[in-house]
Write a protein that holds these residues in place. Structure first.
Motif, mmCIF file in Angstrom:
data_model
loop_
_atom_site.group_PDB
_atom_site.id
_atom_site.type_symbol
_atom_site.label_atom_id
_atom_site.label_comp_id
_atom_site.label_asym_id
_atom_site.label_seq_id
_atom_site.Cartn_x
_atom_site.Cartn_y
_atom_site.Cartn_z
ATOM 1 N N ILE A 191 0.854 -1.230 -0.062
ATOM 2 C CA ILE A 191 0.206 -0.097 0.005
ATOM 3 C C ILE A 191 0.829 1.261 -0.064
ATOM 4 N N LEU A 192 0.813 2.097 -0.947
ATOM 5 C CA LEU A 192 1.500 3.299 -1.048
ATOM 6 C C LEU A 192 0.889 4.247 -0.295
ATOM 7 N N VAL A 193 1.629 4.953 0.689
ATOM 8 C CA VAL A 193 1.260 6.116 1.353
ATOM 9 C C VAL A 193 2.170 7.403 0.995
ATOM 10 N N GLU A 194 1.520 8.335 0.248
ATOM 11 C CA GLU A 194 2.001 9.718 -0.137
ATOM 12 C C GLU A 194 1.766 10.809 0.955
ATOM 13 N N LEU A 195 2.707 11.307 1.645
ATOM 14 C CA LEU A 195 2.330 12.379 2.486
ATOM 15 C C LEU A 195 2.038 13.859 1.733
ATOM 16 N N GLY A 196 2.349 13.989 0.654
ATOM 17 C CA GLY A 196 2.182 15.085 -0.179
ATOM 18 C C GLY A 196 3.326 15.813 -0.222
ATOM 19 N N ASP A 197 3.272 17.288 0.097
ATOM 20 C CA ASP A 197 4.440 18.057 0.264
ATOM 21 C C ASP A 197 5.081 17.952 1.360
ATOM 22 N N ILE A 198 6.053 17.422 1.515
ATOM 23 C CA ILE A 198 6.890 16.925 2.649
ATOM 24 C C ILE A 198 7.275 18.120 3.448
ATOM 25 N N ARG A 199 7.512 19.499 2.905
ATOM 26 C CA ARG A 199 7.978 20.492 3.590
ATOM 27 C C ARG A 199 6.904 21.070 4.323
ATOM 28 N N ASP A 200 5.378 20.789 4.091
ATOM 29 C CA ASP A 200 4.282 20.964 5.252
ATOM 30 C C ASP A 200 4.254 20.229 6.368
ATOM 31 N N ILE A 201 5.001 18.980 6.463
ATOM 32 C CA ILE A 201 5.194 17.958 7.720
ATOM 33 C C ILE A 201 6.663 18.094 8.126
ATOM 34 N N LYS A 202 6.551 18.361 9.496
ATOM 35 C CA LYS A 202 7.822 18.204 10.158
ATOM 36 C C LYS A 202 8.224 17.255 10.298
ATOM 37 N N LYS A 203 9.653 17.289 10.435
ATOM 38 C CA LYS A 203 10.703 16.059 10.698
ATOM 39 C C LYS A 203 10.300 15.481 12.150
ATOM 40 N N GLY A 204 10.376 14.287 12.141
ATOM 41 C CA GLY A 204 10.035 13.612 13.570
ATOM 42 C C GLY A 204 9.411 12.393 13.565
ATOM 43 N N MET A 205 8.943 11.895 14.640
ATOM 44 C CA MET A 205 8.235 10.500 14.664
ATOM 45 C C MET A 205 6.709 11.046 14.544
ATOM 46 N N TYR A 206 6.121 9.840 13.913
ATOM 47 C CA TYR A 206 4.656 9.716 13.683
ATOM 48 C C TYR A 206 4.071 8.314 13.846
ATOM 49 N N MET A 207 3.130 7.938 14.351
ATOM 50 C CA MET A 207 2.426 6.895 14.453
ATOM 51 C C MET A 207 1.709 6.172 13.162
ATOM 52 N N VAL A 208 1.764 5.256 12.831
ATOM 53 C CA VAL A 208 0.877 4.670 11.616
ATOM 54 C C VAL A 208 0.158 3.614 12.386
ATOM 55 N N ARG A 209 -1.513 3.733 11.916
ATOM 56 C CA ARG A 209 -2.199 2.789 12.463
ATOM 57 C C ARG A 209 -2.866 1.986 11.238
ATOM 58 N N ILE A 210 -2.518 0.692 11.221
ATOM 59 C CA ILE A 210 -2.758 -0.243 9.850
ATOM 60 C C ILE A 210 -4.202 -0.884 10.471
ATOM 61 N N THR A 211 -5.219 -0.881 9.673
ATOM 62 C CA THR A 211 -6.249 -1.552 10.020
ATOM 63 C C THR A 211 -6.478 -2.511 9.067
ATOM 64 N N PHE A 212 -6.928 -3.884 9.339
ATOM 65 C CA PHE A 212 -6.994 -5.045 8.378
ATOM 66 C C PHE A 212 -8.560 -5.144 8.072
ATOM 67 N N ASP A 213 -8.729 -5.979 7.350
ATOM 68 C CA ASP A 213 -10.140 -6.272 6.795
ATOM 69 C C ASP A 213 -11.068 -6.823 7.763
ATOM 70 N N ASP A 214 -10.352 -7.499 8.838
ATOM 71 C CA ASP A 214 -11.174 -8.335 10.188
ATOM 72 C C ASP A 214 -11.387 -6.969 11.194
ATOM 73 N N GLU A 215 -11.011 -5.842 10.956
ATOM 74 C CA GLU A 215 -11.086 -4.811 11.752
ATOM 75 C C GLU A 215 -10.010 -4.658 12.968
ATOM 76 N N GLN A 216 -9.362 -5.605 12.856
ATOM 77 C CA GLN A 216 -7.916 -5.744 13.935
ATOM 78 C C GLN A 216 -7.115 -4.463 13.389
ATOM 79 N N SER A 217 -6.473 -3.564 14.346
ATOM 80 C CA SER A 217 -5.668 -2.732 14.014
ATOM 81 C C SER A 217 -4.298 -2.688 14.839
#
Length: 124
Positions: free
Chosen positions: A90-116
């Motif tokens: 799954i490709l995730v494009e964040l758009g213009d990287i200059r609008d997003i600050k450097k650092g740590m981010y959390m990624v929530r992945i939700t599966f088809d069985d609703e577990q995440s």
């Protein structure tokens, strides 16, 4: 409440929710019951990590329903829904990287069985 107190309180709430999601993904509950039953293994690969451009991939053998990128305060930065039901990349494009600050981010992945599950990425 001053601004620093609000930020610290928001971070505390976010990490409390994060710890709850991690425990449930590993088969544990909120502490009242030690084991809630068998939860299948959800192996996920996020690459490249650290992210050095405006995109990264999420890979799993299970069908991913959606991928959400959140900042450290739990605010949604980007959501990508999987319309194809293909489990691979799954490709995730964040758009213009200059609008997003450097650092740590959390990624929530939700599966088809609703577990995440939640994993972290570093944006450079």
């Amino acid at each position: 409440m001053n601004k620093i107190t609000k930020i610290l309180f928001s971070a505390f709430l976010f990490f409390s929710v994060f710890a709850s999601y991690s425990a449930k993904a590993q088969g544990f509950s909120d502490g009242k019951t030690t084991i809630v039953g068998f939860i299948p293994n959800y192996d996920v690969l996020i690459y490249p990590n650290p992210v050095t451009n405006n995109k990264f991939y999420v890979r799993s053998d299970r069908v991913i329903k959606s991928v959400e990128v959140m900042n450290i305060l739990g605010q949604n930065i980007k959501t990508v829904n999987n319309e194809t039901n293909v489990p691979y990349n799954i490709l995730v494009e964040l758009g213009d990287i200059r609008d997003i600050k450097k650092g740590m981010y959390m990624v929530r992945i939700t599966f088809d069985d609703e577990q995440s599950i939640i994993q972290k990425i570093i944006l450079k």
